[in-house]
Design a protein around this motif. Sequence first.
Motif, PDB file in Angstrom:
ATOM      1  N   PHE A  83       2.002   2.765   9.530  1.00 47.09           N
ATOM      2  CA  PHE A  83       2.016   1.713   8.517  1.00 47.09           C
ATOM      3  C   PHE A  83       3.213   0.809   8.774  1.00 47.09           C
ATOM      4  N   TYR A  84       3.004  -0.507   8.676  1.00 46.74           N
ATOM      5  CA  TYR A  84       4.058  -1.465   8.995  1.00 46.74           C
ATOM      6  C   TYR A  84       3.866  -2.757   8.216  1.00 46.74           C
ATOM      7  N   THR A  85       4.891  -3.599   8.248  1.00 48.09           N
ATOM      8  CA  THR A  85       4.761  -5.002   7.833  1.00 48.09           C
ATOM      9  C   THR A  85       5.430  -5.838   8.919  1.00 48.09           C
ATOM     10  N   ASP A  86       4.948  -7.032   9.088  1.00 53.27           N
ATOM     11  CA  ASP A  86       5.493  -7.912  10.123  1.00 53.27           C
ATOM     12  C   ASP A  86       6.841  -8.509   9.742  1.00 53.27           C
ATOM     13  N   PRO A 127     -10.213  10.066   1.815  1.00 49.16           N
ATOM     14  CA  PRO A 127      -9.421  10.694   2.879  1.00 49.16           C
ATOM     15  C   PRO A 127      -9.755  10.199   4.291  1.00 49.16           C
ATOM     16  N   THR A 128     -10.843   9.495   4.441  1.00 49.76           N
ATOM     17  CA  THR A 128     -11.189   8.933   5.753  1.00 49.76           C
ATOM     18  C   THR A 128     -10.651   7.514   5.929  1.00 49.76           C
ATOM     19  N   GLU A 129      -9.922   7.007   4.928  1.00 52.19           N
ATOM     20  CA  GLU A 129      -9.352   5.664   4.990  1.00 52.19           C
ATOM     21  C   GLU A 129      -7.837   5.775   5.105  1.00 52.19           C
ATOM     22  N   ALA A 130      -7.263   4.896   5.894  1.00 49.01           N
ATOM     23  CA  ALA A 130      -5.814   4.943   6.139  1.00 49.01           C
ATOM     24  C   ALA A 130      -5.003   4.771   4.856  1.00 49.01           C
ATOM     25  N   GLY A 131      -5.455   3.939   3.946  1.00 54.99           N
ATOM     26  CA  GLY A 131      -4.726   3.688   2.706  1.00 54.99           C
ATOM     27  C   GLY A 131      -4.497   4.941   1.874  1.00 54.99           C
ATOM     28  N   TYR A 132      -5.310   5.951   2.050  1.00 50.75           N
ATOM     29  CA  TYR A 132      -5.188   7.217   1.332  1.00 50.75           C
ATOM     30  C   TYR A 132      -3.845   7.894   1.648  1.00 50.75           C
ATOM     31  N   TYR A 133      -3.325   7.675   2.839  1.00 50.86           N
ATOM     32  CA  TYR A 133      -2.127   8.373   3.305  1.00 50.86           C
ATOM     33  C   TYR A 133      -0.851   7.553   3.159  1.00 50.86           C
ATOM     34  N   TYR A 134      -0.976   6.326   2.714  1.00 52.61           N
ATOM     35  CA  TYR A 134       0.203   5.454   2.606  1.00 52.61           C
ATOM     36  C   TYR A 134       1.121   5.953   1.502  1.00 52.61           C
ATOM     37  N   GLY A 135       2.406   6.134   1.835  1.00 49.91           N
ATOM     38  CA  GLY A 135       3.375   6.691   0.904  1.00 49.91           C
ATOM     39  C   GLY A 135       4.272   5.690   0.213  1.00 49.91           C
ATOM     40  N   GLY A 136       4.094   4.409   0.465  1.00 49.62           N
ATOM     41  CA  GLY A 136       4.844   3.402  -0.272  1.00 49.62           C
ATOM     42  C   GLY A 136       6.010   2.775   0.458  1.00 49.62           C
TER      43      GLY A 136
END
Length: 197
Positions: A83-86, A127-136
Amino acid sequence: MNSIKWLFSQTQIITNWKRLVSKCLLLLVCLFVISMQPALAGIKDDRYDGNIFVIYAGNGSLVPPKETLAQTLAEHKPAIVTFYTDDSSDCKKYAPVVSEMQAFYGRATEIIPVSVDTLLADNTYQPTEAGYYYGGSVPQVVVFDQSGKVILNKKGQVPFEEIDDKLREIFDLLPRTESVELKRRSPREFSSQLEDQ
């Protein structure tokens, strides 16, 4: 004769007026150009420079990812979601590590960079989507094995070696201390000039 003089004077007034307007416009354009700030961007600031993988890692092949997390898990293929931001200096500094992961594991593992700007805040992810695992926070790395089990989920600039150790477990490779080091040009070499800015 007076009408000719009057017409001539009116033509001159219009011509002079056009010149004055042209000079004023030219002056305004010059003042605008002079007052513009130069585009200052660097690895140590939180300004948007463009795609961090292209600029700071010399690797534009990472974005957009080739497959989604759901596709990768369905194929029973290991995955690395980052996960990143530009516009984050931490992510800019971490981009070469993600590129290095691709250099070593890109054929056997799916590397999935996810811009958190694309994640919907109100959405409930599966759980099959990346957003599920994003911790903030960014950067964040999540490593999945072939069965879809999370074997590493860390925030911050996770060292390549830590991710490498987990991937060596997945692929049943020798520990780094016992394996032969490949002589590759590091992606960090490409962006070393940018770090000095």
